[in-house]
Design a protein around this motif. Sequence first.
Motif, PDB file in Angstrom:
ATOM      1  N   VAL A  59     -83.886 -65.659 -14.397  1.00 25.73           N
ATOM      2  CA  VAL A  59     -83.780 -65.453 -13.200  1.00 25.73           C
ATOM      3  C   VAL A  59     -84.502 -66.540 -12.179  1.00 25.73           C
ATOM      4  O   VAL A  59     -85.721 -66.268 -11.542  1.00 25.73           O
ATOM      5  CB  VAL A  59     -84.444 -64.043 -12.792  1.00 25.73           C
ATOM      6  CG1 VAL A  59     -83.498 -62.780 -13.166  1.00 25.73           C
ATOM      7  CG2 VAL A  59     -85.947 -63.986 -13.410  1.00 25.73           C
ATOM      8  N   PRO A  60     -83.797 -67.731 -12.061  1.00 26.16           N
ATOM      9  CA  PRO A  60     -84.678 -68.804 -11.573  1.00 26.16           C
ATOM     10  C   PRO A  60     -84.700 -68.718 -10.055  1.00 26.16           C
ATOM     11  O   PRO A  60     -83.963 -68.263  -9.253  1.00 26.16           O
ATOM     12  CB  PRO A  60     -83.675 -70.080 -11.624  1.00 26.16           C
ATOM     13  CG  PRO A  60     -82.466 -69.527 -12.024  1.00 26.16           C
ATOM     14  CD  PRO A  60     -82.579 -68.072 -12.701  1.00 26.16           C
ATOM     15  N   GLY A  61     -85.949 -68.914  -9.530  1.00 21.79           N
ATOM     16  CA  GLY A  61     -86.060 -68.948  -7.929  1.00 21.79           C
ATOM     17  C   GLY A  61     -86.785 -67.476  -7.703  1.00 21.79           C
ATOM     18  O   GLY A  61     -87.447 -67.466  -6.544  1.00 21.79           O
ATOM     19  N   TYR A  62     -86.708 -66.512  -8.298  1.00 23.68           N
ATOM     20  CA  TYR A  62     -86.916 -65.271  -7.881  1.00 23.68           C
ATOM     21  C   TYR A  62     -88.577 -64.991  -8.188  1.00 23.68           C
ATOM     22  O   TYR A  62     -89.156 -65.724  -8.935  1.00 23.68           O
ATOM     23  CB  TYR A  62     -86.409 -64.145  -8.788  1.00 23.68           C
ATOM     24  CG  TYR A  62     -84.893 -63.790  -8.386  1.00 23.68           C
ATOM     25  CD1 TYR A  62     -84.534 -62.962  -7.453  1.00 23.68           C
ATOM     26  CD2 TYR A  62     -84.062 -64.825  -8.871  1.00 23.68           C
ATOM     27  CE1 TYR A  62     -83.272 -62.704  -7.160  1.00 23.68           C
ATOM     28  CE2 TYR A  62     -82.567 -64.698  -8.657  1.00 23.68           C
ATOM     29  CZ  TYR A  62     -82.406 -63.730  -7.481  1.00 23.68           C
ATOM     30  OH  TYR A  62     -80.930 -63.475  -7.336  1.00 23.68           O
ATOM     31  N   THR A  63     -89.344 -64.194  -7.186  1.00 27.23           N
ATOM     32  CA  THR A  63     -90.696 -64.063  -7.376  1.00 27.23           C
ATOM     33  C   THR A  63     -90.800 -62.624  -7.852  1.00 27.23           C
ATOM     34  O   THR A  63     -89.774 -61.829  -7.890  1.00 27.23           O
ATOM     35  CB  THR A  63     -91.353 -64.071  -6.289  1.00 27.23           C
ATOM     36  OG1 THR A  63     -90.653 -62.912  -5.079  1.00 27.23           O
ATOM     37  CG2 THR A  63     -90.988 -65.427  -5.510  1.00 27.23           C
ATOM     38  N   PRO A  64     -92.030 -62.276  -8.305  1.00 25.25           N
ATOM     39  CA  PRO A  64     -92.219 -60.826  -9.136  1.00 25.25           C
ATOM     40  C   PRO A  64     -91.880 -59.754  -7.986  1.00 25.25           C
ATOM     41  O   PRO A  64     -91.242 -58.514  -8.238  1.00 25.25           O
ATOM     42  CB  PRO A  64     -93.845 -60.836  -9.504  1.00 25.25           C
ATOM     43  CG  PRO A  64     -93.770 -62.155  -9.570  1.00 25.25           C
ATOM     44  CD  PRO A  64     -93.227 -63.077  -8.682  1.00 25.25           C
ATOM     45  N   LYS A 105     -79.905 -67.469  -5.088  1.00 26.42           N
ATOM     46  CA  LYS A 105     -80.630 -66.492  -5.230  1.00 26.42           C
ATOM     47  C   LYS A 105     -79.705 -65.377  -4.531  1.00 26.42           C
ATOM     48  O   LYS A 105     -79.272 -65.353  -3.286  1.00 26.42           O
ATOM     49  CB  LYS A 105     -82.047 -66.162  -4.742  1.00 26.42           C
ATOM     50  CG  LYS A 105     -83.135 -67.271  -5.571  1.00 26.42           C
ATOM     51  CD  LYS A 105     -84.348 -66.874  -5.281  1.00 26.42           C
ATOM     52  CE  LYS A 105     -84.981 -66.706  -3.859  1.00 26.42           C
ATOM     53  NZ  LYS A 105     -86.432 -66.314  -3.727  1.00 26.42           N
ATOM     54  N   LYS A 106     -79.120 -64.500  -5.162  1.00 26.60           N
ATOM     55  CA  LYS A 106     -78.215 -63.458  -4.705  1.00 26.60           C
ATOM     56  C   LYS A 106     -78.890 -62.201  -5.151  1.00 26.60           C
ATOM     57  O   LYS A 106     -79.603 -62.005  -6.174  1.00 26.60           O
ATOM     58  CB  LYS A 106     -76.771 -63.587  -5.312  1.00 26.60           C
ATOM     59  CG  LYS A 106     -76.214 -64.887  -4.973  1.00 26.60           C
ATOM     60  CD  LYS A 106     -74.699 -64.931  -5.529  1.00 26.60           C
ATOM     61  CE  LYS A 106     -73.984 -66.427  -5.262  1.00 26.60           C
ATOM     62  NZ  LYS A 106     -72.515 -66.136  -5.623  1.00 26.60           N
ATOM     63  N   GLU A 107     -78.343 -61.225  -4.304  1.00 20.95           N
ATOM     64  CA  GLU A 107     -78.764 -59.824  -4.750  1.00 20.95           C
ATOM     65  C   GLU A 107     -77.869 -59.200  -6.041  1.00 20.95           C
ATOM     66  O   GLU A 107     -76.747 -59.681  -6.111  1.00 20.95           O
ATOM     67  CB  GLU A 107     -78.574 -58.768  -3.609  1.00 20.95           C
ATOM     68  CG  GLU A 107     -78.817 -57.297  -3.990  1.00 20.95           C
ATOM     69  CD  GLU A 107     -78.924 -56.555  -2.715  1.00 20.95           C
ATOM     70  OE1 GLU A 107     -78.750 -55.327  -2.827  1.00 20.95           O
ATOM     71  OE2 GLU A 107     -79.155 -57.033  -1.442  1.00 20.95           O
ATOM     72  N   PHE A 108     -78.440 -58.808  -7.159  1.00 21.36           N
ATOM     73  CA  PHE A 108     -77.715 -58.371  -8.332  1.00 21.36           C
ATOM     74  C   PHE A 108     -78.395 -56.980  -8.730  1.00 21.36           C
ATOM     75  O   PHE A 108     -79.673 -56.875  -8.414  1.00 21.36           O
ATOM     76  CB  PHE A 108     -78.022 -59.374  -9.415  1.00 21.36           C
ATOM     77  CG  PHE A 108     -79.262 -59.529  -9.902  1.00 21.36           C
ATOM     78  CD1 PHE A 108     -79.596 -58.629 -11.246  1.00 21.36           C
ATOM     79  CD2 PHE A 108     -80.167 -60.440  -9.498  1.00 21.36           C
ATOM     80  CE1 PHE A 108     -81.082 -58.810 -11.793  1.00 21.36           C
ATOM     81  CE2 PHE A 108     -81.624 -60.582 -10.061  1.00 21.36           C
ATOM     82  CZ  PHE A 108     -81.698 -59.915 -11.108  1.00 21.36           C
ATOM     83  N   SER A 109     -77.788 -56.507  -9.422  1.00 15.71           N
ATOM     84  CA  SER A 109     -78.262 -55.182 -10.127  1.00 15.71           C
ATOM     85  C   SER A 109     -77.332 -55.233 -11.642  1.00 15.71           C
ATOM     86  O   SER A 109     -76.223 -55.148 -11.743  1.00 15.71           O
ATOM     87  CB  SER A 109     -77.533 -54.058  -9.598  1.00 15.71           C
ATOM     88  OG  SER A 109     -78.069 -52.765 -10.115  1.00 15.71           O
ATOM     89  N   LEU A 110     -78.246 -55.190 -12.734  1.00 17.89           N
ATOM     90  CA  LEU A 110     -77.745 -55.190 -14.001  1.00 17.89           C
ATOM     91  C   LEU A 110     -78.126 -53.927 -14.737  1.00 17.89           C
ATOM     92  O   LEU A 110     -79.689 -53.650 -14.624  1.00 17.89           O
ATOM     93  CB  LEU A 110     -78.210 -56.407 -14.638  1.00 17.89           C
ATOM     94  CG  LEU A 110     -77.818 -56.710 -15.818  1.00 17.89           C
ATOM     95  CD1 LEU A 110     -76.135 -57.017 -15.895  1.00 17.89           C
ATOM     96  CD2 LEU A 110     -78.379 -58.147 -16.318  1.00 17.89           C
ATOM     97  N   LYS A 111     -77.319 -53.077 -15.439  1.00 19.09           N
ATOM     98  CA  LYS A 111     -77.635 -51.925 -16.024  1.00 19.09           C
ATOM     99  C   LYS A 111     -77.303 -51.819 -17.336  1.00 19.09           C
ATOM    100  O   LYS A 111     -76.481 -52.167 -17.702  1.00 19.09           O
ATOM    101  CB  LYS A 111     -77.324 -50.495 -15.224  1.00 19.09           C
ATOM    102  CG  LYS A 111     -77.509 -50.694 -13.841  1.00 19.09           C
ATOM    103  CD  LYS A 111     -77.074 -49.404 -13.130  1.00 19.09           C
ATOM    104  CE  LYS A 111     -77.639 -49.315 -11.742  1.00 19.09           C
ATOM    105  NZ  LYS A 111     -77.355 -48.036 -11.116  1.00 19.09           N
TER     106      LYS A 111
END
Length: 164
Positions: A59-64, A105-111
């Motif tokens: 998840v490059p570029g994302y912050t906590p 950085k895009k919105e994502f949802s992984l389940k």
Amino acid sequence: MTYRSFSLIPAWSNHLLSDRFTQMDNLFSRITGESPVTDMPVYNLVQKDKENYEMTLSVPGYTPDELDISVLNNQLTFRGTPTPEKSRATEDKKNVTWLHQGFKKKEFSLKFNLENRINIQEAILDHGLLKLQFTYDIPEQEKPKKIKISIDATTHKIIEHKGN
């Protein structure tokens, strides 16, 4: 939303094949309206021992603050929601010409649907990698049980022979 089970199938390693897969994935996503599979973060899953596992998401570029991990009804969910940058750095970027921008950085949802409940020990974000360390919580009724075998003492009598 993308549902995935834990898989031990390796990711594409041949760049030519990977590029063709990405092109086909993008074509089908335009036809069906679904988001491309290749837009989802890649991940590794490692079984460290009989009970301990580690999952690593790229998840490059994302912050906590932009990442969320949750477990509900045996479903592990990762969400990424980028926040708009409002700083002087954004103003400076207006004068920059991008030649290639690979980290978007895009919105994502992984389940992931899980067979058993998991206990998350730790989640660490370091250099664009989100590491999740967890253990499986297998219910007692599903664990194998050792059955002790005993000998019936009444059926093992010694027959004595008395001579005349």
